[in-house]
Design an enzyme around this catalytic site. Structure first.
Site, PDB file in Angstrom:
ATOM      1  CD  GLU A   1     -35.471 -15.781  16.493  1.00 16.76           C
ATOM      2  OE1 GLU A   1     -35.938 -17.116  14.768  1.00 16.76           O
ATOM      3  OE2 GLU A   1     -35.032 -16.057  17.218  1.00 16.76           O
TER       4      GLU A   1
ATOM      5  CB  SER B   1     -25.553 -12.779  11.524  1.00 10.48           C
ATOM      6  OG  SER B   1     -25.376 -12.914  10.023  1.00 10.48           O
ATOM      7  CG  ASN B   2     -26.436  -6.839  12.220  1.00  6.05           C
ATOM      8  OD1 ASN B   2     -27.170  -7.131  13.155  1.00  6.05           O
ATOM      9  ND2 ASN B   2     -26.058  -5.735  12.992  1.00  6.05           N
ATOM     10  CD  GLU B   3     -22.037  -9.697   9.784  1.00  5.46           C
ATOM     11  OE1 GLU B   3     -22.780 -10.858  10.124  1.00  5.46           O
ATOM     12  OE2 GLU B   3     -21.178  -8.905  10.135  1.00  5.46           O
TER      13      GLU B   3
ATOM     14  CD  GLN C   1     -35.219 -20.924  16.626  1.00  2.99           C
ATOM     15  OE1 GLN C   1     -34.805 -20.136  17.931  1.00  2.99           O
ATOM     16  NE2 GLN C   1     -35.195 -20.687  15.545  1.00  2.99           N
ATOM     17  N   GLY C   2     -34.735 -25.560  17.878  1.00  2.00           N
ATOM     18  CA  GLY C   2     -33.312 -26.881  16.900  1.00  2.00           C
ATOM     19  C   GLY C   2     -33.227 -26.693  15.842  1.00  2.00           C
ATOM     20  CE1 TYR C   3     -36.000 -23.549  12.878  1.00  2.00           C
ATOM     21  CE2 TYR C   3     -35.266 -21.805  11.992  1.00  2.00           C
ATOM     22  CZ  TYR C   3     -36.465 -22.489  12.775  1.00  2.00           C
ATOM     23  OH  TYR C   3     -37.589 -22.282  12.054  1.00  2.00           O
ATOM     24  CB  SER C   4     -28.001 -23.007  15.263  1.00  2.00           C
ATOM     25  OG  SER C   4     -28.580 -22.541  15.303  1.00  2.00           O
TER      26      SER C   4
HETATM   27  C1  LIG Z   1     -27.463 -15.694  22.651  1.00  2.00           C
HETATM   28  C2  LIG Z   1     -27.995 -16.841  20.904  1.00  2.00           C
HETATM   29  C3  LIG Z   1     -28.630 -17.903  21.370  1.00  2.00           C
HETATM   30  C4  LIG Z   1     -29.267 -18.288  20.621  1.00  2.00           C
HETATM   31  N1  LIG Z   1     -30.243 -19.031  20.404  1.00  2.00           N
HETATM   32  C5  LIG Z   1     -30.516 -20.404  18.956  1.00  2.00           C
HETATM   33  C6  LIG Z   1     -31.551 -21.183  19.101  1.00  2.00           C
HETATM   34  O1  LIG Z   1     -32.502 -21.151  20.269  1.00  2.00           O
HETATM   35  N2  LIG Z   1     -31.950 -21.593  18.676  1.00  2.00           N
HETATM   36  C7  LIG Z   1     -30.805 -21.854  17.410  1.00  2.00           C
HETATM   37  O2  LIG Z   1     -30.998 -22.863  16.368  1.00  2.00           O
HETATM   38  N3  LIG Z   1     -29.631 -21.342  17.583  1.00  2.00           N
HETATM   39  C8  LIG Z   1     -29.379 -20.551  18.116  1.00  2.00           C
HETATM   40  N4  LIG Z   1     -28.524 -19.226  18.057  1.00  2.00           N
HETATM   41  C9  LIG Z   1     -27.610 -19.572  16.587  1.00  2.00           C
HETATM   42  C10 LIG Z   1     -27.456 -18.656  15.998  1.00  2.00           C
HETATM   43  O3  LIG Z   1     -29.043 -18.702  14.803  1.00  2.00           O
HETATM   44  C11 LIG Z   1     -26.164 -18.624  15.167  1.00  2.00           C
HETATM   45  O4  LIG Z   1     -25.431 -18.126  15.775  1.00  2.00           O
HETATM   46  C12 LIG Z   1     -26.376 -17.592  14.219  1.00  2.00           C
HETATM   47  O5  LIG Z   1     -27.272 -17.882  13.048  1.00  2.00           O
HETATM   48  C13 LIG Z   1     -25.072 -17.328  12.942  1.00  2.00           C
HETATM   49  O6  LIG Z   1     -24.423 -18.968  12.956  1.00  2.00           O
HETATM   50  P1  LIG Z   1     -23.104 -19.143  14.248  1.00  2.00           P
HETATM   51  O7  LIG Z   1     -23.243 -18.901  14.884  1.00  2.00           O
HETATM   52  O8  LIG Z   1     -22.211 -20.750  13.470  1.00  2.00           O
HETATM   53  O9  LIG Z   1     -22.056 -19.006  12.826  1.00  2.00           O
HETATM   54  P2  LIG Z   1     -21.259 -18.962  11.223  1.00  2.00           P
HETATM   55  O10 LIG Z   1     -22.924 -18.634  10.041  1.00  2.00           O
HETATM   56  O11 LIG Z   1     -19.901 -19.334  11.113  1.00  2.00           O
HETATM   57  O12 LIG Z   1     -21.140 -16.972  10.487  1.00  2.00           O
HETATM   58  C14 LIG Z   1     -19.731 -16.119  11.206  1.00  2.00           C
HETATM   59  C15 LIG Z   1     -19.663 -14.626  11.095  1.00  2.00           C
HETATM   60  O13 LIG Z   1     -20.151 -15.079   9.250  1.00  2.00           O
HETATM   61  C16 LIG Z   1     -20.898 -14.424   8.829  1.00  2.00           C
HETATM   62  N5  LIG Z   1     -21.324 -14.612   7.740  1.00  2.00           N
HETATM   63  C17 LIG Z   1     -22.131 -15.918   7.262  1.00  2.00           C
HETATM   64  N6  LIG Z   1     -22.521 -16.365   5.962  1.00  2.00           N
HETATM   65  C18 LIG Z   1     -22.069 -14.712   5.672  1.00  2.00           C
HETATM   66  C19 LIG Z   1     -22.990 -15.026   4.476  1.00  2.00           C
HETATM   67  N7  LIG Z   1     -23.100 -15.294   3.451  1.00  2.00           N
HETATM   68  N8  LIG Z   1     -22.615 -13.131   4.547  1.00  2.00           N
HETATM   69  C20 LIG Z   1     -21.661 -12.491   4.702  1.00  2.00           C
HETATM   70  N9  LIG Z   1     -21.411 -13.219   6.311  1.00  2.00           N
HETATM   71  C21 LIG Z   1     -21.996 -13.704   6.496  1.00  2.00           C
HETATM   72  C22 LIG Z   1     -21.749 -13.890  10.098  1.00  2.00           C
HETATM   73  O14 LIG Z   1     -22.439 -13.180   9.565  1.00  2.00           O
HETATM   74  C23 LIG Z   1     -20.925 -14.198  11.483  1.00  2.00           C
HETATM   75  O15 LIG Z   1     -20.753 -13.168  11.800  1.00  2.00           O
HETATM   76  C24 LIG Z   1     -27.873 -18.878  18.756  1.00  2.00           C
HETATM   77  C25 LIG Z   1     -27.032 -17.938  18.895  1.00  2.00           C
HETATM   78  C26 LIG Z   1     -27.094 -16.910  19.989  1.00  2.00           C
HETATM   79  C27 LIG Z   1     -25.507 -16.057  19.989  1.00  2.00           C
END
Ligand SMILES: Cc1cc2nc3c(=O)[nH]c(=O)nc-3n(C[C@H](O)[C@H](O)[C@H](O)COP(=O)(O)OP(=O)(O)OC[C@H]3O[C@@H](n4cnc5c(N)ncnc54)[C@H](O)[C@@H]3O)c2cc1C
Length: 394
Positions: free
Chosen positions: A249, A372-374, A131-134
């Site tokens: 998902e 994330s939970n938030e 999955q190439g999202y992040s």
């Molecule tokens: C084990 C693992 C596997 C993963 N696998 C994949 C994958 O296969 N493909 C893929 O594309 N991605 C993958 N991810 C990435 C995952 O989807 C992202 O880590 C996730 O969406 C959070 O983005 P971020 O890490 O950039 O954190 P950020 O978005 O920078 O968030 C940092 C913190 O800020 C909080 N936050 C951010 N925005 C808000 C808001 N609007 N309101 C309240 N709080 C907020 C978040 O809850 C978090 O606590 C994976 C991540 C992990 C840990």
């Protein structure tokens, strides 16, 4: 929601049980339930062989409609299959991203040609997906994706970087959210491409995690290519398609995931007994609470699946994600606590994490990935409770 099983269901159970007892033998049986949380790297080859064996016998993609290669299984049958799968101690599946995420999205948005090209190899357990999202600046704020794709004749040319791409090393294909219209709106400029991984323009760099393993990776696209026809939905429809996939998902996939949760809970309970902790009032409370949580997850997943019918789940999928992520993280903590201080020790040199240590460390990420939970609370607040949209920074 019907929770009792009919005679027909029980006949199906007997069929599953018999197939597993006849086929989960030799190296597959020896492998056991490898590949769980924090251990996704383990036994990939044997697990992939097992996936193909399941596929050849029609035991993958159970819930998909028959016309797309699935079994058209009822919800009860899917539950039964999962129950028997746990009971048989079978290897953790390697095809879940294809079967649970991109498959249903292809069925919903794909053309007949895309169905024909991509669904059968998923059903057969042959082609694996990631999955190439992040991206470094697009996680929770997914619409901020900066990876670019430009149509050049009959090819999309892709440049940019993805990150945290789970199981990219093993994947044959990546579904990627990319920006195809930089002048368009933040959400409207996105498209959803299907990109082959085995090509010079794709560079995969594993990230070493706190578990010491590399389940996820950085993926760099440098003039990577995919055929012009490998776009799911129309150009500019990427945001809608990406969100539909996230619904799957957070919905259907949770049912299969509970296979693993039940196994993990059984191990924690056994450890509590082995360490003589089951007479301690507080430990008993936590063990009982965890078991209740597991049952609630199951009922909630069944309710979500029942309500969604053939469509994608609504905001209740966010309730599922929030609930299982929080429950699983608490289970990771319990897995350590039932062992007392010995949970901190390694078994032998060279130091390797025990299953419970890997579980504890991996589950720290549960409340982050898949939204994330938030973010889930924001979705529930806005879409289920009708609260005002969260204020955006200027
Ligand atoms: C084990 C693992 C596997 C993963 N696998 C994949 C994958 O296969 N493909 C893929 O594309 N991605 C993958 N991810 C990435 C995952 O989807 C992202 O880590 C996730 O969406 C959070 O983005 P971020 O890490 O950039 O954190 P950020 O978005 O920078 O968030 C940092 C913190 O800020 C909080 N936050 C951010 N925005 C808000 C808001 N609007 N309101 C309240 N709080 C907020 C978040 O809850 C978090 O606590 C994976 C991540 C992990 C840990």
């Amino acid at each position: 929601m019907e929770l009792s099983f009919s005679a027909e269901d029980e006949a199906f159970r007997a069929e599953v049980r018999q197939w597993l007892s006849e086929n989960l033998v030799g190296a597959f049986a020896e492998a056991g339930a490898i590949g769980g949380s924090g251990r996704e790297h383990e036994g990939h080859e044997i697990r992939h062989e097992w996936e193909k064996k399941l596929g050849a016998a029609g035991w993958t993609c159970l819930g998909w409609p028959k016309e797309f290669g699935g079994r058209g299984a009822t919800l009860n049958q899917q539950v039964i299959f999962n129950e028997e799968y746990v009971r048989a101690n079978a290897p953790v599946r390697v095809g879940h991203i294809g079967e649970g995420l991109i498959g249903p999205t292809l069925i919903a948005y794909g053309t007949p040609e895309q169905h024909e090209r991509f669904l059968p190899p998923i059903v057969r357990g042959e082609e694996l997906w990631c999955q190439g999202y992040s991206e470094p600046n697009a996680g929770s704020d997914l619409a901020n994706v900066q990876t670019r794709a430009v149509l050049d004749g009959d090819r999309w040319i892709i440049n940019g970087q993805k990150v945290w791409t789970s199981l990219a090393v093993q994947a044959d294909w990546c579904f990627a959210v990319v920006r195809t219209d930089p002048a368009g709106s933040k959400h409207g400029g996105l498209s959803f491409l299907l990109v082959p991984m085995d090509q010079p323009g794709v560079d995969i760099r594993p990230i070493i995690q706190v578990t010491g393993t590399s389940e996820f990776n950085e993926v760099f696209f440098t003039d990577a290519e995919t055929d012009a026809s490998n776009i799911l939905g129309a150009p500019g429809q990427g945001w809608e398609v990406a969100n539909a996939l996230l619904g799957f998902e957070r919905g259907v996939a949770t049912l299969a995931q509970q296979i693993q949760f039940e196994r993990e809970y059984a191990t924690v309970l056994r450890l509590a007994r082995d360490h003589g902790r089951t007479n301690e009032p507080l430990m008993r409370q936590r063990l009982a609470q965890s078991w209740i949580g597991l049952k609630l997850l199951r009922f909630n997943a069944l309710r979500t699946l029942t309500n969604m019918g053939d469509g994608a789940p609504g905001p209740e999928a966010s309730i599922s994600k929030l609930a299982w992520a929080t429950w699983h993280q608490r289970l990771g903590e319990l897995a350590m606590d039932v062992q007392g201080v010995s949970s901190l020790l390694g078994s032998a040199a060279p130091y390797e994490l025990s299953g419970e240590q890997a579980l504890f460390l991996f589950t720290r990420s549960d409340t982050i990935y898949g939204g994330s939970n938030e973010i889930q609370r924001n979705i529930i607040g806005e879409r289920a409770l009708g609260l005002p949209r969260e204020p955006k920074p200027r």
